[in-house]
Every structure is written in C-alpha cells, then in structure tokens.
Design an enzyme around this catalytic site. Structure first.
Site, PDB file in Angstrom:
ATOM      1  N   ARG A 206     -16.323  52.009  25.090  1.00 36.70           N
ATOM      2  CA  ARG A 206     -16.085  51.568  23.727  1.00 36.70           C
ATOM      3  C   ARG A 206     -15.049  52.458  23.061  1.00 36.70           C
ATOM      4  O   ARG A 206     -14.844  53.614  23.455  1.00 36.70           O
ATOM      5  CB  ARG A 206     -17.386  51.538  22.931  1.00 36.70           C
ATOM      6  CG  ARG A 206     -18.205  52.819  22.931  1.00 36.70           C
ATOM      7  CD  ARG A 206     -19.552  52.574  22.259  1.00 36.70           C
ATOM      8  NE  ARG A 206     -20.320  53.803  22.114  1.00 36.70           N
ATOM      9  CZ  ARG A 206     -21.526  53.865  21.560  1.00 36.70           C
ATOM     10  NH1 ARG A 206     -22.092  52.756  21.103  1.00 36.70           N
ATOM     11  NH2 ARG A 206     -22.162  55.011  21.455  1.00 36.70           N
ATOM     12  N   ASP A 283     -28.434  58.555  12.175  1.00 35.73           N
ATOM     13  CA  ASP A 283     -27.606  58.855  13.338  1.00 35.73           C
ATOM     14  C   ASP A 283     -26.867  57.617  13.836  1.00 35.73           C
ATOM     15  O   ASP A 283     -26.038  57.715  14.753  1.00 35.73           O
ATOM     16  CB  ASP A 283     -28.448  59.459  14.472  1.00 35.73           C
ATOM     17  CG  ASP A 283     -29.614  58.565  14.874  1.00 35.73           C
ATOM     18  OD1 ASP A 283     -30.511  58.392  14.031  1.00 35.73           O
ATOM     19  OD2 ASP A 283     -29.630  58.054  15.994  1.00 35.73           O
TER      20      ASP A 283
END
Length: 481
Positions: A206, A283
């Site tokens: 990614r 997170d």
C-alpha cells in the site's frame, strides 16, 4: 538519498526501484534488528526485514497508481512479485516498522505499533510528490504482540479493493499498489471457534503520503518521551504540512487546526457514501486525514445508523455509522491530550477543539444538501434532512440506491406523491410491506423535497447530474467484499 528528479521522472520497472528512508533517517529509532515482541522505549521505528517466502506471485495491481508513481508493474511481473513481497529490496531501502500506541474501544492499550506492516521506504513520483510504500503481511515485527505478522488472501483482497474503491469515490485514502501471493500457507481461526484452517498467505503493497497516526504521538506522550514527541511533530509538519511554514510553537496550533479540519472532511465523506470503518481506534486515525487500515469495514445497505460490520462491537456499537463523527471528535481530544506537553498549556488546543461544530455542522449540512440536490442550504433545511434519515430507517431504504432513484425525479413537472413514491420503490427492501403511516409520511417528505428543489431554480438535468456526482451508483457491497 533520493534519486534526482530527472531519474525519478523516467518510467521505472520494479527491479529498478530506488527508495529513500526519509522517516527513518529523520527520527530516532531502534536499529537492533530484533523482531521479537517487546517494548521499545524512546523509538519512533524499529528496523525489520521481510521474511522469505516460498514462491511469491503477482495477483493484481493498480495500473493507475503505478502510473502515478512512474512504475511499470507489468514490465516484469516476477520482479514485481519479488520486490513487493520484500524478497528483493530496492536500492537504499531500509525497512522498518513504526511504533505507536492507541486508544482501542475507548481504552488506552499501551504500545501497539506495526504488527504486520513493514515500510520499504519513500518514492518520489513524477509530479514530485512523495509516497511511502508499505507491505502488509510480510512478517513479524517487535510490535506483533505474539502474532505471526502475516496476512491472508481473504483480508488482503478486501483491503486492495476497498482502498481503490474509496479513492475513486473521491475519499482521502491510502492506496493499494499490488496484491501478491506469498506461496506460503497461514493458519487462521477464521470464526474464533478453535477450528484452525490453512489459508493462502498474501501481501498488499500500500502507498500513502504518510502512515503516521494519532497513536504515534500518544505513545511518546504516555511515556513522557518529549524529545521524540517534538521531533515527530516537527517532522510531520515539515513533510506533510510544509505550507504552514517552519515547524515550531508558532505553527503547532495551525497544524492541529488543519488536522481537525481534514478529519472532519474525511468523516463527512464516509457518511456521504455510507462507509463504516468499524475500528476507529486512535491508532487507526491518519494524521493527514486519510482512511487507513481496512479491517472489518462495511457499507450501509438498509439505512440503520446503529449498524456496524464489526461483530466485536455488536453490543456497544461504539463504531457504528451514526457514531463516526463523534468518535472522530473524541479521537481528536486524545490527540490533543498527547500534544499538551508541547504547548505547556491546554488553551491553544482547546480553542481548536471548540471549533469542531462550527466546521463540521456546515460541512455536513452541505454534504446532505449535495446528496439531495439542494442548493445554498441553511439551518432551515436541517429539518428536511433529519426527517429523511428517520424515514429511511422506518422504510428500510437502501442508502445507495435511494439517492440515485431520487435523482431520476423531474421536480419541475410537479409530480405528485404517488409518482415520486413509485420512483423510489426500487430502493425499499420491503416496499410491499411498507406501513401505511410510513408511506404517507414518505410521500409528504417527497412533496416537501420537490418544492425545496424547485425553489433553487435549477433545471432537472443539472440537479440530477449534481446529485449523481455526489451519490455513488455502486459501492463495494458487503456480500461481495
């Protein structure tokens, strides 16, 4: 450490890739190379290496993103599979995993970090923008917390498809460059019932301008690592918010204000298309306002503000569709708490947080107006918008199909309630079972919407085109994903 601009502008095959290590070289880290699960104090990153795989193969790639990055993935698929599973490291690549903490389901979870994500480095695209390439599922890191750091094809396909779908829906997101099989099997207890099965291992490469999260700041504040906290803040401003000027106390408040603005913009996009992230822990919140980490995501089908695709959240529904804006706000408060040591006081951060409603409410009002083809909305339109959401739930309306059906109505011809109800019937799951009272209320709402749309003076084709530009014709349906 980066290539020259002239070299970067040339089309590169995977085996010609050169990557910089801007994040790793700019910030303090753990260079020991030990990948065993452990606490890693004082570090923003840990050096790691992808594991060796039996027989990597390229399954899919985004040709569009590859072109954006100046890469020729199809030129040598074997080389691409080797590079984007970490078997062959690009020039200057020094892989690492990020350390961060986070609040998970409202509770502080301590050190978390990249448990199965390994950053390869940075590439400069032909347009001079920097992109970070990261492998998800390439092996354990110090932050794996006892897990194997691997990913399976099932979840990797979901991330690959959704990140690219979100991009094409106009939503800020991390991107997916490649999807590879590793050639190794990975054991997974799919239903958490003790039945372990072997699944195909896979890796998504990614790409994003930044993978820094709210939790990157929280971990340093929690451990009073103030030098690291300031270094990270100044790095993020210099790298991803350079328009704010030189990092330092004068720019910190402006930066936090822009983080808030980008986060609000992101969640309004999610609400616009009916996307539910489902794990909005701190997170999993990007410091640049991008969608990050595609876990148990889903899309509203039948409109229900309490719907969540995360079965762990079925009882509390903390991360349900309707809660997403307020959770974003809550997460920004956690980020603000982490930044207090930089400011030495809370007032500058409180001033930014207090602006939430003045930024979010008009933007969400405009978003709803765009979905309904209403021009120049104001607070008097809120009742129209709010009533629709209630009626959609009572009528079991499909969130995506409803607005596309609505766009087919020619308001200038003054259709009656019956005609308009006929136009939206394909969006109703139980149209034949619709209660008379709900049908009548929906008809009255349609008449009110028709009159409001006509008040704008726009022609039907112009309004319809504007609505269709805002409302997707297709989303990644849950049964397909």
């Amino acid at each position: 450490m980066l290539e020259t601009a002239a070299t970067q502008h040339a089309l590169r095959t995977a085996d010609q890739l050169s990557l910089g290590d801007h994040y790793r070289s700019a910030l303090p880290g753990d260079d020991s190379g030990h990948t065993g699960s452990r606490q890693v104090p004082q570090a923003t990153w840990s050096a790691v290496a992808p594991v060796e795989f039996a027989k990597p193969s390229l399954v899919a790639w985004s040709a569009e993103l590859a072109a954006t990055l100046g890469l020729d993935i199809a030129g040598d698929k074997a080389a691409a599979a080797s590079v984007f599973t970490g078997q062959q490291l690009a020039d200057n690549s020094q892989p690492f995993a990020m350390r961060y903490g986070g609040h998970q389901f409202g509770n502080w979870a301590g050190q978390l970090g990249d448990g199965r994500a390994i950053t390869l480095g940075e590439i400069t695209a032909p347009d001079e923008q920097h992109w970070t390439l990261q492998l998800k599922g390439a092996g354990p890191t110090p932050y794996s917390r006892g897990a194997d750091g691997m990913a399976v094809l099932r979840s990797s396909v979901r991330e690959f498809m959704c990140s690219e779908a979100m991009f094409h829906l106009g939503i800020p997101t991390t991107r997916a460059l490649t999807l590879c099989l590793t050639g190794n099997n990975v054991n997974r207890d799919v239903f958490y019932d003790g039945n372990v099965v072997a699944e195909q291992g896979a890796i998504v490469c990614r790409a994003a301008h930044s993978f820094v999260r709210f939790g990157n700041f929280e971990i340093h504040a929690a451990h009073q690592e103030l030098d690291q906290l300031r270094a990270l803040t100044d790095y993020v401003i210099a790298r991803d918010y350079p328009h704010l000027g030189k990092p330092g106390p004068d720019t910190w408040q402006q930066w936090f204000a822009e983080v808030l603005q980008r986060t609000i913009t992101l969640v309004c996009h999610w609400q616009r298309v009916g996307f539910v992230h489902a794990v909005m822990n701190t997170d999993n919140m990007s410091i640049t306002g991008h969608t990050i980490d595609y876990g148990p995501y889903g899309w509203l089908e039948e409109y229900d503000p309490r719907w969540t695709p995360n079965y762990i959240d079925n009882e509390g529904r903390r991360y349900s569709y309707g809660n997403q804006p307020e959770i974003c706000r809550w997460n920004l408060y956690r980020l603000a708490n982490a930044l207090v040591p930089l400011f030495g006081e809370t007032k500058p951060l409180e001033e930014v947080l207090d602006s939430w409603s003045s930024i979010h409410d008009p933007l969400w009002r405009q978003t709803q107006a765009d979905k309904l083809g209403v021009a120049d909305p104001d607070t008097t339109d809120d009742a129209l918008f709010n009533e629709l959401r209630q009626l959609m739930q009572h009528a079991r309306a499909d969130y995506t199909v409803f607005f596309r059906c609505l766009a087919t109505i020619n308001c200038s011809q003054q259709p009656d309630a019956k005609a308009m109800l006929s136009s939206i019937t394909p969006a109703l799951y139980d149209a034949d079972q619709l209660q008379t009272e709900v049908r009548e209320q929906l008809g009255q709402w349609l008449l009110g919407w028709r009159d409001r749309a006509n008040r704008d003076g726009r022609s039907d084709p112009i309004r319809s085109d504007a609505m269709n530009a805002c409302n997707p014709a297709y989303v990644l349906r849950n049964y397909l994903a």
